[in-house]
Design an enzyme around this catalytic site. Structure first.
Site, short mmCIF file in Angstrom:
data_model
loop_
_atom_site.label_atom_id
_atom_site.label_comp_id
_atom_site.label_asym_id
_atom_site.label_seq_id
_atom_site.Cartn_x
_atom_site.Cartn_y
_atom_site.Cartn_z
N SER A 52 0.84 -1.19 0.00
CA SER A 52 0.00 0.00 0.00
C SER A 52 0.88 1.25 0.00
O SER A 52 1.68 1.43 -0.91
CB SER A 52 -0.97 -0.05 1.19
OG SER A 52 -2.02 0.88 1.03
N ASP A 111 -5.89 -3.44 -2.36
CA ASP A 111 -4.78 -3.12 -1.45
C ASP A 111 -4.06 -4.35 -0.89
O ASP A 111 -4.68 -5.28 -0.38
CB ASP A 111 -5.37 -2.30 -0.29
CG ASP A 111 -4.33 -1.52 0.47
OD1 ASP A 111 -3.40 -2.13 1.00
OD2 ASP A 111 -4.48 -0.28 0.54
#
Length: 296
Positions: free
Chosen positions: A62, A206
């Protein structure tokens, strides 16, 4: 997701400028505030004579994927730091409201239908695919503006994303056939906030859905430094939980250091790490924290 209390740094890691792959730098998730804090912290460590950015292996999840790609760009820490604190050099971010209460309810609904981490990843993926967000092209442009260069570095860089439909994780690198921009965009696709990213006909979300920092991908390194902008709590149940993974690495002889924001940095990141206004205060707090740390 509010930042967790600062983790205590354990173990030690040497200055690794120009090191081989016996050193790994693992960068966890944490929004634009986390990007700024990690950049500031690394600059502060370098100020104190502890430049760790030459690690032979970078693992990015991320926000950490963006920082890892930035470190691999060839720009120095001062320039990367300036890109966080100087409005004229900052990336063109999109403001995102993070409603923690709503997010918790959403996550609770997904958890109620899942009996395993794999099922939970699929449930989160379904919700991410159904969420109303900005378009993929608009979000991709943001990621492009974050990255000084759009090609993979020569040194080892692993970026983690999760298939929104199957729940399977995917580790992207320069040999994966995926562009660096798409890899970072996928790893940064916070479910319900940003659109899943299309790669080869699949949609990805993510990398933090797999694990907060995916530290297991640093297996084999002698020294591992892990930066955790949101602390050491896993946002989702994981097959590779941080505490168990770190214990396993240490049992295998690796020296592992965990660093989370201190009290000042936690306040600077604030309750919404996706707010672009957090960048300068988070970077400045990270730099001060890094200057005060002794990790070697």
């Amino acid at each position: 997701m509010a930042a967790a209390p600062a983790a205590v740094a354990v173990g030690e890691i040497d200055s690794v400028q120009g090191a081989e792959m016996t050193e790994a730098l693992v960068l966890g998730g944490g929004g634009v505030g986390g990007i700024a804090w990690m950049t500031g912290l690394l600059a502060g460590l370098a100020d104190a004579g502890q430049d760790v950015t030459g690690a032979g292996l970078l693992v990015g999840t991320s926000a950490g994927a963006a920082v890892a790609a930035q470190l691999g760009s060839g720009l120095g820490l001062e320039e990367l730091y300036a890109r966080q604190v100087d409005p004229a050099r900052q990336a063109a971010e999109i403001m995102a409201e993070l409603d923690l209460e709503k997010f918790t309810e959403w996550f609770g609904a997904a958890l109620a239908t899942a009996s395993s981490p794999a099922e939970l990843r699929r449930a989160v993926g379904r919700m991410a695919l159904a969420a109303r967000t900005v378009g993929e092209a608009e979000r991709r442009a943001v990621i492009e503006s974050r990255l000084p260069v759009h090609t993979w570095p020569e040194r080892a860089l692993k970026i983690v994303a999760v298939d929104a439909e199957s729940g399977a994780s995917r580790v992207l690198d320069r040999d994966s056939g995926v562009s660096l921009v798409d890899a970072v965009a996928a790893s940064c696709a916070v479910p319900g906030v940003w659109p899943p990213v299309t790669i080869g006909g699949r949609r990805y979300v993510d990398g933090g859905v797999r694990s907060v920092a995916n530290v297991d991908l640093a297996a084999g390194a002698d020294r591992v430094l892990v930066l955790l902008p949101l602390g050491d709590a896993e946002p989702f149940p994981s097959d590779h939980p941080l505490d168990r993974t770190v214990a396993g690495l240490r049992a295998g002889g690796a020296e592992v250091t965990l660093i989370a924001p201190d009290e000042t940095a936690t306040a600077a990141i604030g309750p919404n790490p996706l707010d672009p206004a957090t960048r300068r205060p988070a970077a400045e707090a990270g730099r001060e924290q890094g200057r005060a740390l002794r990790i070697g």
